[in-house]
Structures are given as structure tokens and as C-alpha cells.
Design an enzyme around this catalytic site. Structure first.
Site, PDB file in Angstrom:
ATOM      1  CG  ASP A 245      -1.903  -1.255   1.083  1.00  0.00           C
ATOM      2  OD1 ASP A 245      -2.466  -1.554   0.110  1.00  0.00           O
ATOM      3  OD2 ASP A 245      -1.853  -1.693   2.379  1.00  0.00           O
TER       4      ASP A 245
ATOM      5  CG  HIS B  33      -3.531  -5.160   2.917  1.00  0.00           C
ATOM      6  ND1 HIS B  33      -3.162  -4.214   1.932  1.00  0.00           N
ATOM      7  CD2 HIS B  33      -3.689  -6.515   2.217  1.00  0.00           C
ATOM      8  CE1 HIS B  33      -2.879  -4.913   0.700  1.00  0.00           C
ATOM      9  NE2 HIS B  33      -3.137  -6.284   0.706  1.00  0.00           N
TER      10      HIS B  33
HETATM   11  P1  NAD Z   1      -0.360 -18.264  -5.341  1.00  0.00           P
HETATM   12  O1  NAD Z   1      -1.468 -19.317  -5.345  1.00  0.00           O
HETATM   13  O2  NAD Z   1       0.169 -18.053  -6.310  1.00  0.00           O
HETATM   14  O3  NAD Z   1       0.655 -18.924  -4.160  1.00  0.00           O
HETATM   15  C1  NAD Z   1       0.373 -19.394  -3.087  1.00  0.00           C
HETATM   16  C2  NAD Z   1       1.448 -20.433  -2.610  1.00  0.00           C
HETATM   17  O4  NAD Z   1       0.985 -21.019  -1.230  1.00  0.00           O
HETATM   18  C3  NAD Z   1       1.448 -21.877  -3.557  1.00  0.00           C
HETATM   19  O5  NAD Z   1       2.620 -21.923  -4.022  1.00  0.00           O
HETATM   20  C4  NAD Z   1       0.705 -22.741  -2.604  1.00  0.00           C
HETATM   21  O6  NAD Z   1       1.388 -24.047  -2.913  1.00  0.00           O
HETATM   22  C5  NAD Z   1       1.232 -22.005  -1.419  1.00  0.00           C
HETATM   23  N1  NAD Z   1       0.258 -22.899  -0.273  1.00  0.00           N
HETATM   24  C6  NAD Z   1      -1.242 -23.361  -0.245  1.00  0.00           C
HETATM   25  N2  NAD Z   1      -1.390 -23.839   0.800  1.00  0.00           N
HETATM   26  C7  NAD Z   1      -0.160 -23.826   1.625  1.00  0.00           C
HETATM   27  C8  NAD Z   1      -0.010 -24.429   2.754  1.00  0.00           C
HETATM   28  N3  NAD Z   1      -0.879 -25.009   3.343  1.00  0.00           N
HETATM   29  N4  NAD Z   1       1.336 -24.408   3.331  1.00  0.00           N
HETATM   30  C9  NAD Z   1       2.429 -23.770   2.619  1.00  0.00           C
HETATM   31  N5  NAD Z   1       2.164 -23.252   1.374  1.00  0.00           N
HETATM   32  C10 NAD Z   1       0.757 -23.187   0.817  1.00  0.00           C
HETATM   33  O7  NAD Z   1      -0.888 -16.850  -4.678  1.00  0.00           O
HETATM   34  P2  NAD Z   1      -0.131 -15.835  -4.397  1.00  0.00           P
HETATM   35  O8  NAD Z   1      -0.462 -14.825  -5.809  1.00  0.00           O
HETATM   36  O9  NAD Z   1       1.298 -15.562  -4.185  1.00  0.00           O
HETATM   37  O10 NAD Z   1      -0.680 -14.948  -3.027  1.00  0.00           O
HETATM   38  C11 NAD Z   1      -0.707 -15.560  -2.072  1.00  0.00           C
HETATM   39  C12 NAD Z   1      -1.244 -14.701  -0.770  1.00  0.00           C
HETATM   40  O11 NAD Z   1      -0.770 -13.311  -0.618  1.00  0.00           O
HETATM   41  C13 NAD Z   1      -2.756 -14.501  -1.172  1.00  0.00           C
HETATM   42  O12 NAD Z   1      -3.474 -14.788   0.057  1.00  0.00           O
HETATM   43  C14 NAD Z   1      -3.065 -13.001  -1.583  1.00  0.00           C
HETATM   44  O13 NAD Z   1      -4.317 -12.669  -1.515  1.00  0.00           O
HETATM   45  C15 NAD Z   1      -1.993 -12.191  -0.749  1.00  0.00           C
HETATM   46  N6  NAD Z   1      -1.596 -11.178  -1.127  1.00  0.00           N
HETATM   47  C16 NAD Z   1      -1.236 -10.223  -0.186  1.00  0.00           C
HETATM   48  C17 NAD Z   1      -0.945  -9.006  -0.545  1.00  0.00           C
HETATM   49  C18 NAD Z   1      -0.542  -7.929   0.602  1.00  0.00           C
HETATM   50  O14 NAD Z   1      -0.393  -6.972   0.371  1.00  0.00           O
HETATM   51  N7  NAD Z   1      -0.260  -8.354   1.941  1.00  0.00           N
HETATM   52  C19 NAD Z   1      -0.767  -8.207  -1.643  1.00  0.00           C
HETATM   53  C20 NAD Z   1      -1.164  -9.539  -2.860  1.00  0.00           C
HETATM   54  C21 NAD Z   1      -1.481 -10.782  -2.385  1.00  0.00           C
END
Ligand code: NAD
Length: 337
Positions: free
Chosen positions: A172, A199
Site C-alpha cells: 500500500d 489492508h
Molecule cells: P499463489 O496461489 O500464486 O501462491 C500461493 C502459494 O501458497 C502456492 O505456492 C501454494 O502451493 C502455497 N500454499 C497453499 N497452501 C499452503 C500451505 N498449507 N502451506 C504452505 N504453502 C501453501 O498466490 P499468491 O498470488 O502468491 O498470493 C498469496 C497470498 O498473498 C494470497 O493470500 C494473496 O491474497 C496475498 N496477497 C497479499 C498482499 C498484501 O499486500 N499483503 C498482496 C497481494 C497478495
């Protein structure tokens, strides 16, 4: 984007820390859309000696093999499945958690609650058992609920230290800096906009009145800018049309926050980041504000600073949403087995 993070973070780090102890960082969810580029950026930091990549995805050993061919000094290790999480977090200094599913068009961050909060709790339970002194940053959404849920898990293990648990809201700030720079014709790298609250949607509160350099906007432009910052994640979700949410800019922001935690542990003074943490600054028990991070976590919370009337209204509008997000997360954490 990548070259910028290298210049601003990694090169400085090389000069200052090359002879000091290196740290261990564990990326939980390291094979995902955020996890892979985040790990790529962290692999380039000379202050990280060991980089542990934990995920449930079968591609994880491949991601690690790929990263391990880079001629930077850190060692990368692969840990697949919950049974191997203990090794991933053993002796770790910093845990960063981007594990979980991202949004699709039409979804709010809260729609991810059911899937992602239990993933975060599973991970935090092991972190609390094996690495209770680590600094922990949670990226997984909904951050507003995931951090209070994690706090409850750590409380049950009697290892909760509110100074060491962070919700990562850095994206952000990064977005606000960029958008303000675009509107004012400034270099984005020179702009710093504090963003407070939480967030998601209305809980994201950019403090344009406290931006450096000092900038001002007509009220209608300010309202539009604020809405754009609050909905910037959705802008990316829509543009990706079902293929996920922000990954590259999040990896950039996540690397900045992770390396800030590392620098603080190594004793660098004046490490200040906005982060969603346990707080008494407002009526909300968790709230993001700028905090000073030191060797053992948060050393000082800088609070809200002087808000404009408009920003005061934004804080008021955010509090009910935050209260509901926090209660939902904390209740889940309390009932988690
Ligand atoms: P993604 O699906 O591409 O990757 C997620 C990863 O987590 C995958 O590799 C998956 O295998 C792994 N995973 C799933 N379950 C798991 C478990 N039990 N233990 C370990 N690993 C596990 O998703 P992404 O685009 O990388 O997003 C990840 C998260 O980050 C989402 O929740 C998204 O909403 C969040 N996000 C947060 C922000 C922020 O500003 N804080 C910004 C963007 C995305």
C-alpha cells in the site's frame, strides 16, 4: 522493478554488512506467484545466509534447484509439506508468509478467509513451537484477520510477543508513493507516503498530508487518489482476469519489508516501516502505523501523527470494518486446534 530493489536495498546492504553474521529467512509459500519472485529478490541479499523455501507444491524442489544456481552467497533449501516445516523454520531469524490462495475478480479479501486463515494458523503453530523468537511477517490475505488469528495461536503456545508479529502492508505504501509521484511529476523513489489502518478497502488509509516531499491536492483529486490506493489491489485482480492478484509488486514490497526486518536484527538504527501490528493507538486492537523495528522487534510505535480532517474521517470509517475483521480472525485463532 527488480533493479530498483537491488540498488536501494541489496547494494547498501553489501557495503554495511558483508562481514557480519548472515541471517536465516524462511519463506512459507515460497513456490507461489508472490513466493517465487520474493525468493528471487531475497536470494540476492548478502545479509541472508540461509534461505529456506517452504510450500506444499510439488514444484518446490525445482524452484529451489533453479534459485540455487544463482552465484550469490546464500544457501537455499527446499521443504515440502507440513511435516517438513519444522526444518524450514529451525533456527530461523525471520519468517515471511505469502502462503494461500489469491483473489479472483469479484472477490473481496475476506472471501479468502476460510481457506487462508487455517493455512496461516497451521504455519504459525509450527513457527511458535520451533522458532518462537523469529520476527514474523504475514502477507497472506485477509491480513486484517490473519494477524489476530496468528496472535491467538502464539498466545496458546505461551510465546506471543506482539513486538514480533507483523502484517505486511508495504504494498500500500509502494503504490501510494508511485501514484503520488505520477500525479506530481516526482521521482517515485523520492516519495514516502505513510499508510495506516489495515489492508483492505476502506481500512487502507494513505496519509497524503504527511507525505514527503510535502504535496497537496484539490479535494476531488485527493478523494480519487485515496480511492485508487484503496482499490489498487482490485485494479490488478481485474487486469489479471482470473489469473490471480498482485505478485510482482507484492514480491518487491515483501522483499523491502523482509530485508528491513533483517537489517533491524543486525542492529541497523532507524529501521522504520508501516505495519499492521497489535496497537493501542486507536480503539482497534490491531492497526497499522509507522513503527521502529529493532533487534527484538518493535521498539516504538509512532502512532497517527497529525491527521487532516479528511484523514480523521477515513480512520472513523475504517474502525467498524477493522473491528469485525479482527474479531473474526481472533475467534478463529481461539478455536483453532
Ligand atoms: P499463489 O496461489 O500464486 O501462491 C500461493 C502459494 O501458497 C502456492 O505456492 C501454494 O502451493 C502455497 N500454499 C497453499 N497452501 C499452503 C500451505 N498449507 N502451506 C504452505 N504453502 C501453501 O498466490 P499468491 O498470488 O502468491 O498470493 C498469496 C497470498 O498473498 C494470497 O493470500 C494473496 O491474497 C496475498 N496477497 C497479499 C498482499 C498484501 O499486500 N499483503 C498482496 C497481494 C497478495
Amino acid at each position: 522493478m527488480f533493479s530498483k530493489v537491488l540498488n536501494t536495498i541489496v547494494q547498501q546492504s553489501t557495503r554495511q554488512y558483508s562481514c557480519k553474521k548472515g541471517l536465516k529467512v524462511t519463506v512459507c509459500g515460497g513456490s507461489g506467484g508472490i513466493g517465487q519472485p520474493l525468493s528471487l529478490l531475497l536470494k540476492q541479499s548478502p545479509i541472508i545466509k540461509d534461505l529456506a523455501i517452504y510450500d506444499i507444491a510439488p514444484v518446490t524442489p525445482g524452484v529451489v534447484a533453479d534459485l540455487s544456481h544463482m552465484d550469490t552467497n546464500s544457501n537455499v533449501t527446499s521443504h515440502v509439506g507440513l511435516d517438513n516445516l519444522k526444518d524450514a523454520v529451525a533456527n530461523t531469524d525471520v519468517v515471511i508468509v505469502p502462503a494461500g490462495i489469491p483473489r479472483k475478480p469479484g472477490m473481496t479479501r475476506d472471501d479468502l478467509f476460510n481457506t487462508n486463515i487455517s493455512i496461516v494458523c497451521d504455519i504459525i503453530k509450527v513457527v511458535g513451537q520451533v522458532a518462537p523468537n523469529a520476527l514474523v511477517g504475514i502477507i497472506s490475505n485477509p491480513v486484517n484477520s490473519a494477524v489476530p488469528a496468528a496472535a491467538e495461536i502464539l498466545k496458546k503456545l505461551n510465546v506471543y510477543d506482539p513486538k514480533k508479529l507483523f502484517g505486511v502492508t508495504t504494498l500500500d505504501i509502494v503504490r501510494s508513493n508511485r501514484f503520488v509521484a505520477e500525479l506530481k511529476g516526482l521521482q517515485a523513489s523520492e516519495v514516502n507516503v505513510p499508510v495506516i489502518g489495515g489492508h483492505s478497502g476502506v481500512t487502507i488509509i494513505p496519509l497524503i498530508s504527511q507525505a514527503t516531499p510535502n504535496v497537496s491536492f484539490e479535494q476531488d483529486v485527493l478523494v480519487k487518489l485515496t480511492k485508487r490506493i484503496q482499490e489498487a489491489g482490485t485494479e490488478v485482480v481485474q487486469a489479471k482476469a482470473g489469473a490471480g492478484s498482485a505478485t510482482l509488486s507484492m514480491a518487491y514490497a515483501g522483499a523491502r519489508f523482509t530485508i528491513s526486518m533483517c537489517k533491524a536484527i543486525l542492529g541497523e538504527p532507524n529501521v522504520i516501516e508501516c505495519s499492521y501490528v497489535e496497537s493501542t493507538v486507536t480503539d482497534s486492537p490491531f492497526f497499522s502505523t509507522p513503527v521502529l523495528i529493532g533487534k527484538n522487534g518493535i521498539e516504538k510505535n509512532f502512532g497517527l501523527g497529525k491527521l487532516s480532517d479528511y484523514e480523521n474521517e477515513l480512520v472513523k470509517a475504517a474502525l467498524p470494518e477493522l473491528a469485525s475483521n479482527i474479531k473474526k480472525g481472533a475467534d478463529f485463532g481461539k478455536n483453532y486446534k
